[in-house]
Design a protein around this motif. Structure first.
Motif, PDB file in Angstrom:
ATOM      1  N   LEU A 166      -3.371   6.849   0.715  1.00 47.74           N
ATOM      2  CA  LEU A 166      -4.957   7.502   1.189  1.00 47.74           C
ATOM      3  C   LEU A 166      -3.939   9.262   0.935  1.00 47.74           C
ATOM      4  CD1 LEU A 166      -7.056   5.780   3.888  1.00 47.74           C
ATOM      5  CD2 LEU A 166      -7.132   6.142   1.108  1.00 47.74           C
ATOM      6  N   SER A 167      -2.998   9.321   1.498  1.00 49.51           N
ATOM      7  CA  SER A 167      -2.699  10.846   1.313  1.00 49.51           C
ATOM      8  C   SER A 167      -1.618  11.073   0.281  1.00 49.51           C
ATOM      9  CB  SER A 167      -1.457  10.572   2.561  1.00 49.51           C
ATOM     10  OG  SER A 167      -0.491   9.607   2.401  1.00 49.51           O
ATOM     11  N   GLY A 168      -2.281  10.111  -0.714  1.00 49.75           N
ATOM     12  CA  GLY A 168      -1.530  10.113  -2.351  1.00 49.75           C
ATOM     13  C   GLY A 168       0.019  10.280  -2.166  1.00 49.75           C
ATOM     14  N   ALA A 169       0.540   9.989  -0.855  1.00 52.44           N
ATOM     15  CA  ALA A 169       2.059   9.915  -1.259  1.00 52.44           C
ATOM     16  C   ALA A 169       2.155   8.042  -1.870  1.00 52.44           C
ATOM     17  CB  ALA A 169       2.952   9.976   0.324  1.00 52.44           C
ATOM     18  N   GLN A 170       3.621   7.994  -2.585  1.00 49.80           N
ATOM     19  CA  GLN A 170       3.669   7.380  -3.525  1.00 49.80           C
ATOM     20  C   GLN A 170       4.818   6.391  -2.448  1.00 49.80           C
ATOM     21  OE1 GLN A 170       4.480   7.648  -7.485  1.00 49.80           O
ATOM     22  NE2 GLN A 170       2.256   6.721  -7.506  1.00 49.80           N
ATOM     23  N   VAL A 171       5.111   5.152  -2.460  1.00 49.35           N
ATOM     24  CA  VAL A 171       5.913   3.711  -1.826  1.00 49.35           C
ATOM     25  C   VAL A 171       6.254   3.067  -2.322  1.00 49.35           C
ATOM     26  CG1 VAL A 171       5.301   5.066   0.812  1.00 49.35           C
ATOM     27  CG2 VAL A 171       4.129   2.439  -0.114  1.00 49.35           C
ATOM     28  N   GLY A 172       7.475   2.080  -2.147  1.00 50.44           N
ATOM     29  CA  GLY A 172       7.384   1.155  -2.815  1.00 50.44           C
ATOM     30  C   GLY A 172       6.691  -0.527  -2.267  1.00 50.44           C
ATOM     31  N   ALA A 173       6.990  -0.781  -2.905  1.00 51.75           N
ATOM     32  CA  ALA A 173       6.381  -2.224  -3.124  1.00 51.75           C
ATOM     33  C   ALA A 173       6.993  -3.000  -1.925  1.00 51.75           C
ATOM     34  CB  ALA A 173       6.849  -3.745  -4.072  1.00 51.75           C
ATOM     35  N   ALA A 174       8.073  -3.072  -0.954  1.00 44.72           N
ATOM     36  CA  ALA A 174       8.688  -3.470  -0.479  1.00 44.72           C
ATOM     37  C   ALA A 174       7.738  -2.850   1.255  1.00 44.72           C
ATOM     38  CB  ALA A 174       9.669  -3.494   0.165  1.00 44.72           C
ATOM     39  N   GLU A 175       7.594  -1.415   1.360  1.00 44.74           N
ATOM     40  CA  GLU A 175       7.007  -0.601   2.033  1.00 44.74           C
ATOM     41  C   GLU A 175       5.228  -1.370   2.261  1.00 44.74           C
ATOM     42  OE1 GLU A 175       6.072   3.206   3.854  1.00 44.74           O
ATOM     43  OE2 GLU A 175       7.729   3.015   3.104  1.00 44.74           O
ATOM     44  N   ALA A 176       4.891  -1.192   1.361  1.00 41.91           N
ATOM     45  CA  ALA A 176       3.376  -1.287   0.281  1.00 41.91           C
ATOM     46  C   ALA A 176       3.368  -3.339   1.717  1.00 41.91           C
ATOM     47  CB  ALA A 176       3.097  -2.060  -0.994  1.00 41.91           C
ATOM     48  N   PHE A 177       3.722  -3.643   1.763  1.00 46.93           N
ATOM     49  CA  PHE A 177       3.863  -5.258   1.952  1.00 46.93           C
ATOM     50  C   PHE A 177       3.857  -5.263   3.218  1.00 46.93           C
ATOM     51  CE2 PHE A 177       5.063  -9.152   3.416  1.00 46.93           C
ATOM     52  CZ  PHE A 177       4.076 -10.052   3.098  1.00 46.93           C
ATOM     53  N   GLY A 178       5.048  -4.489   4.076  1.00 47.39           N
ATOM     54  CA  GLY A 178       5.281  -3.873   5.882  1.00 47.39           C
ATOM     55  C   GLY A 178       4.280  -3.381   5.809  1.00 47.39           C
ATOM     56  N   ARG A 179       2.990  -2.750   4.903  1.00 45.31           N
ATOM     57  CA  ARG A 179       2.047  -1.460   5.137  1.00 45.31           C
ATOM     58  C   ARG A 179       1.040  -3.117   6.073  1.00 45.31           C
ATOM     59  NH1 ARG A 179       1.998   4.385   5.746  1.00 45.31           N
ATOM     60  NH2 ARG A 179       3.750   5.076   4.952  1.00 45.31           N
ATOM     61  N   LEU A 180       0.848  -4.193   4.466  1.00 46.49           N
ATOM     62  CA  LEU A 180      -0.004  -4.813   4.338  1.00 46.49           C
ATOM     63  C   LEU A 180       0.269  -6.133   5.900  1.00 46.49           C
ATOM     64  CD1 LEU A 180      -2.516  -6.426   2.907  1.00 46.49           C
ATOM     65  CD2 LEU A 180      -0.238  -7.263   1.444  1.00 46.49           C
ATOM     66  N   LEU A 181       1.050  -5.820   5.873  1.00 52.19           N
ATOM     67  CA  LEU A 181       1.758  -7.276   7.955  1.00 52.19           C
ATOM     68  C   LEU A 181       0.660  -6.124   8.496  1.00 52.19           C
ATOM     69  CD1 LEU A 181       5.394  -8.260   6.750  1.00 52.19           C
ATOM     70  CD2 LEU A 181       3.091  -9.734   6.259  1.00 52.19           C
ATOM     71  N   LEU A 182       1.196  -4.817   8.265  1.00 49.47           N
ATOM     72  CA  LEU A 182       0.711  -3.945  10.103  1.00 49.47           C
ATOM     73  C   LEU A 182      -0.978  -4.477   9.875  1.00 49.47           C
ATOM     74  CD1 LEU A 182       2.489  -0.999   9.741  1.00 49.47           C
ATOM     75  CD2 LEU A 182       2.713  -2.703  11.976  1.00 49.47           C
TER      76      LEU A 182
END
Length: 288
Positions: A166-182
């Motif tokens: 949402l802030s415009g920053a981009q993250v990799g798939a691993a971190e994105a999945f970690g945020r999904l778990l959060l």
């Protein structure tokens, strides 16, 4: 071994061991039911259907229409899990939690097994705690079912490259999945207050359907009240007030304010309705 035998009379085991045995037995019963797995499968199917609809629909989903983050699924399949949580949190997740928590005590009473549970050296307080903990475990399982269903269908149908936050920053798939778990953890916390309400409702009746329906209706009513601007003074006290604050976990850096406020709010509801459930259950005539 039955639950009434989970803590045999005369054992020298500590109270913690008794509680762990009873909880293990309760979880085996809960997750040994077809009803439980049917509900989890239905929850997992929601993001799967969303992913299929996006994949095979002509053109890209229009921005600003449909559930939040729907237009981002084509860029990163993990957003199918995010959309699934956004869609399931207002209705489907509360409905399944209402079924489990509303059945916790009332289901045992209707089957006539509640008195046999209390024959063992369990105690009413410990039994209530175990019933609530099993409902809390289901809350986590339900949120994970939505996340995993979305992650699997997203990985199969869409790319898993950089995810735009949402802030415009981009993250990799691993971190994105970690945020999904959060986000799944956030939703789990959001449902803990509702589980306590359902447990209290379950102590009021021996008809499980009544407790389930009352809990589900309260979840809907709370959200309706939260949508009325005229009742803005009431909104911070509603247990559904922070339910959709999970989007803050998609910012860089992560904004933990909503998570903390939600946790304190749900803790208050757990304490209040846990006390009410104890007050009702401790004086309830069960063995007559």
């Amino acid at each position: 071994m039955s639950r009434a035998e989970a803590a045999p009379r005369g054992t020298a085991a500590s109270p913690a061991v008794h509680t762990a045995r009873l909880l293990g037995s309760e979880l085996r019963v809960l997750f040994g039911r077809w009803r439980t797995w049917t509900m989890l499968a239905a929850l997992a199917a929601v993001p799967v259907l969303i992913g299929l609809a996006v994949r095979f629909a002509p053109g890209r989903p229009p921005s600003g229409r449909g559930p939040a983050f729907l237009d981002q699924i084509t860029d990163n399949g993990l957003f199918a899990g995010v959309v699934g949580l956004v869609v399931c949190t207002p209705l489907f997740l509360p409905l399944t939690v209402s079924v489990v928590s509303g059945d916790a005590v009332a289901g045992e009473a209707s089957l006539g097994t509640l008195r046999y549970l209390l024959v063992a050296p369990v105690g009413r307080v410990r039994l209530l705690v175990v019933k609530y903990l099993s409902a809390a475990v289901f809350c986590a399982a339900a949120a994970l079912a939505v996340v995993l269903g979305g992650a699997v269908i997203g990985a199969l149908l869409f790319p898993l490259g950089q995810a735009t936050l949402l802030s415009g920053a981009q993250v990799g798939a691993a971190e994105a999945f970690g945020r999904l778990l959060l986000m799944a953890a956030y939703v789990t916390v959001s449902l803990l207050g509702l589980a306590a309400i359902g447990l209290f409702a379950s102590t009021l009746t021996s008809v499980p359907v009544g407790a389930m329906a009352a809990t589900a209706v309260l979840a809907v009513v709370s959200q309706i009240l939260g949508a009325l601007d005229q009742l803005e003074w009431l909104h911070p006290w509603l247990f559904t007030n922070q339910w959709l604050g999970l989007a803050d976990l998609l910012r860089e850096p992560i904004s933990w304010d909503s998570f903390g406020q939600n946790a304190w709010l749900q803790a208050g509801y757990v304490a209040l309705f846990g006390a009410l459930a104890y007050g009702r259950f401790a004086t309830k005539d069960i063995l007559a």
